[in-house]
Design an enzyme around this catalytic site. Structure first.
Site, short mmCIF file in Angstrom:
data_model
loop_
_atom_site.label_atom_id
_atom_site.label_comp_id
_atom_site.label_asym_id
_atom_site.label_seq_id
_atom_site.Cartn_x
_atom_site.Cartn_y
_atom_site.Cartn_z
N CYS A 117 0.83 -1.22 -0.06
CA CYS A 117 0.01 0.01 -0.01
C CYS A 117 0.83 1.24 0.10
O CYS A 117 0.29 2.49 -0.06
CB CYS A 117 -1.11 -0.07 1.48
SG CYS A 117 -1.68 -1.40 1.31
N HIS A 257 -3.69 6.76 3.07
CA HIS A 257 -3.83 5.45 2.67
C HIS A 257 -5.04 5.27 3.33
O HIS A 257 -5.61 5.62 4.62
CB HIS A 257 -2.98 4.57 2.98
CG HIS A 257 -3.27 3.00 2.95
ND1 HIS A 257 -3.91 2.86 1.60
CD2 HIS A 257 -2.99 2.05 3.51
CE1 HIS A 257 -4.02 1.28 1.61
NE2 HIS A 257 -3.65 1.05 2.85
N ASN A 287 -10.15 -0.57 0.85
CA ASN A 287 -8.63 -0.65 0.80
C ASN A 287 -8.36 -0.95 -0.66
O ASN A 287 -8.35 -2.20 -0.75
CB ASN A 287 -8.03 -1.36 1.73
CG ASN A 287 -6.41 -1.61 2.06
OD1 ASN A 287 -5.89 -1.09 1.09
ND2 ASN A 287 -5.94 -1.98 2.96
O1 UT7 Z 1 -3.33 -1.73 3.84
C1 UT7 Z 1 -2.78 -1.95 4.77
C2 UT7 Z 1 -3.24 -3.16 5.67
N1 UT7 Z 1 -4.51 -3.04 6.54
C3 UT7 Z 1 -5.13 -2.22 7.63
O2 UT7 Z 1 -4.50 -1.16 7.53
C4 UT7 Z 1 -5.85 -2.89 8.44
C5 UT7 Z 1 -5.47 -2.63 9.96
N2 UT7 Z 1 -6.47 -3.19 10.71
C6 UT7 Z 1 -7.83 -3.02 10.81
O3 UT7 Z 1 -8.40 -1.99 10.05
C7 UT7 Z 1 -8.40 -3.45 11.83
O4 UT7 Z 1 -7.68 -4.22 12.81
C8 UT7 Z 1 -9.65 -4.57 11.29
C9 UT7 Z 1 -10.84 -3.73 10.55
C10 UT7 Z 1 -9.00 -5.44 10.32
C11 UT7 Z 1 -10.33 -5.12 12.45
O5 UT7 Z 1 -11.14 -4.51 13.37
P1 UT7 Z 1 -10.67 -4.61 14.91
O6 UT7 Z 1 -11.28 -3.56 15.62
O7 UT7 Z 1 -9.17 -4.89 15.21
O8 UT7 Z 1 -11.32 -5.98 15.25
P2 UT7 Z 1 -10.91 -7.41 15.71
O9 UT7 Z 1 -9.96 -8.12 14.74
O10 UT7 Z 1 -10.31 -7.06 17.01
O11 UT7 Z 1 -12.23 -8.21 15.96
C12 UT7 Z 1 -13.21 -7.97 16.77
C13 UT7 Z 1 -14.31 -8.83 16.59
C14 UT7 Z 1 -13.87 -10.22 16.66
O12 UT7 Z 1 -14.68 -11.02 17.22
P3 UT7 Z 1 -14.25 -11.67 18.93
O13 UT7 Z 1 -13.09 -12.57 18.78
O14 UT7 Z 1 -14.34 -10.30 19.75
O15 UT7 Z 1 -15.59 -12.43 19.20
C15 UT7 Z 1 -14.03 -10.78 15.17
O16 UT7 Z 1 -14.15 -11.99 14.91
O17 UT7 Z 1 -14.89 -8.78 15.37
C16 UT7 Z 1 -14.92 -9.91 14.61
N3 UT7 Z 1 -15.06 -9.49 13.35
C17 UT7 Z 1 -16.10 -9.40 12.66
N4 UT7 Z 1 -17.27 -9.53 12.66
C18 UT7 Z 1 -18.35 -9.24 11.99
C19 UT7 Z 1 -13.81 -9.58 12.38
N5 UT7 Z 1 -14.17 -9.40 11.12
C20 UT7 Z 1 -15.91 -9.31 11.16
C21 UT7 Z 1 -16.68 -8.89 10.12
N6 UT7 Z 1 -18.08 -8.98 10.44
N7 UT7 Z 1 -16.41 -8.78 8.92
#
Ligand code: UT7
Length: 330
Positions: A117, A257, A287
């Site tokens: 990215c 980004h 993204n």
């Molecule tokens: O281009 C460069 C690379 N990418 C990035 O910049 C991405 C950087 N990271 C992020 O943007 C965030 O970490 C994410 C959007 C990927 C995830 O958000 P988060 O607030 O860090 O969520 P999490 O991974 O901590 O997940 C929270 C909960 C989990 O459930 P439990 O374990 O708490 O029960 C996940 O399983 O949300 C759940 N979850 C979802 N629920 C519904 C993860 N993806 C989804 C989904 N729909 N699509």
């Protein structure tokens, strides 16, 4: 920057996104997710997805034609083509060479650049150096990716995040005092394990087992990448401002980004930037990796948001892990 070098800036812009739109409600039918989660955790509402017969070079081509047209140049004027991508049409020849042929840019050197990215900003820095020294006069720099091709649409952790697109700019000589003022590029290879695609290279060639094991898809440790992103968005911006000898108050247009609205908001808070100075389109395109920064930049140009003399800061971060930032006098 060295004042003996000639001033180089952006003299043409173009963008392209595929027609097909995949909305959050479409994704609700594919994996266990919902619009509320996606919007509140990422800011994404929809993304564009390449059709079956479109590859990265096809997206890049559409953006390139518009950029050349807006620069008033033809392909034969190009000395250099850089395509920043992590989803090339094939391992080789490079997507840049495929594009060079299709554009008819016969005298242009052409290569791909792999910095995920951050690739577009890495590409701007690379091309600017070729032009400032006088080795070349006109360069085409494109950020283009088809992340849909390397996304596992059974994995809700990643499939809601990505989209396809391309943004292109033509670089050339600009009046004194305009153009690129500074760059800050960096890498933290130790963080590579947080964001990668494992198979298909020389370490793990493609096989029936790698396909079965879903190793041709993006793996991401979202939380670790999030922490890295928040940190480098502000540190890279501060570094590039300092190199240009200006402060954050001087930023007229900030082009980050587009990975997650929460990452952008945290950069806005850390840098004390009001919303009207920040370009956001993550809601429409998600993204798009290397295409993300140029898609946001070109949209700001097309919306008339960028005025002559504006100070523009672009910042990318991503796989590698890498970051890249630039200060540009428009
Ligand atoms: O281009 C460069 C690379 N990418 C990035 O910049 C991405 C950087 N990271 C992020 O943007 C965030 O970490 C994410 C959007 C990927 C995830 O958000 P988060 O607030 O860090 O969520 P999490 O991974 O901590 O997940 C929270 C909960 C989990 O459930 P439990 O374990 O708490 O029960 C996940 O399983 O949300 C759940 N979850 C979802 N629920 C519904 C993860 N993806 C989804 C989904 N729909 N699509």
């Amino acid at each position: 920057m060295n004042n003996n070098l000639r001033p180089v800036g952006i003299i043409g812009t173009g963008k392209y996104v595929p027609e097909k739109i995949l909305t959050n409600s479409d994704l609700e039918k594919i994996v266990e997710t919902n619009d509320e989660w996606i919007v509140s955790r990422t800011g994404i509402k929809e993304r564009h997805i390449a059709s079956d017969n479109q590859a990265t070079s096809d997206l890049a081509y559409e953006a390139a034609v518009k950029a050349l047209d807006s620069a008033g140049l033809s392909a034969s004027d190009l000395d250099l083509i850089i395509v920043a991508t992590i989803t090339p049409d094939m391992s080789f020849p490079s997507t840049a060479c495929i594009l060079q042929d299709r554009l008819g840019a016969k005298k242009a050197a052409a290569f791909d650049l792999s910095a995920a990215c951050s690739g577009f900003v890495y590409g701007l820095a690379t091309a600017t150096n070729f032009l400032q020294t006088g080795m070349y006069n006109n360069a085409l720099v494109i950020g283009a990716d088809c992340l849909s091709r390397i996304t596992d649409y059974t994995d809700r952790n990643t499939c809601v995040l990505f989209g396809d697109g391309a943004g292109a700019v033509v670089l050339g000589e600009v009046p004194e005092g305009r153009g690129f003022q500074s760059f800050d590029l960096g890498a933290e290879g130790a963080g590579g394990a947080h964001l990668y695609l494992e198979a298909g290279g020389s370490r793990m060639p493609a096989s029936a087992e790698t396909v079965e094991g879903k190793k041709h898809y993006i793996y991401m440790n979202g939380r670790e990448v999030f922490k890295f992103a928040v940190r480098v968005m502000s540190s890279a911006t501060e570094a590039v401002l300092s190199k240009a000898g200006i402060t954050k108050e001087d930023i007229d247009v900030f082009v980050p980004h587009q990975a997650n609205i929460r990452i952008i908001q945290s950069a806005m808070e850390r840098l004390n930037l009001p919303a009207e100075r920040v370009v956001v389109n993550v809601d429409k395109y998600a993204n798009t990796s290397a295409a993300s920064v140029p898609l946001a930049l070109v949209e700001a140009v097309e919306d008339g948001r960028l005025k002559e003399g504006d100070t523009v800061v672009m910042v990318g971060f991503g796989g590698g892990l890498t970051w890249g930032a630039s200060v540009l006098k428009w």
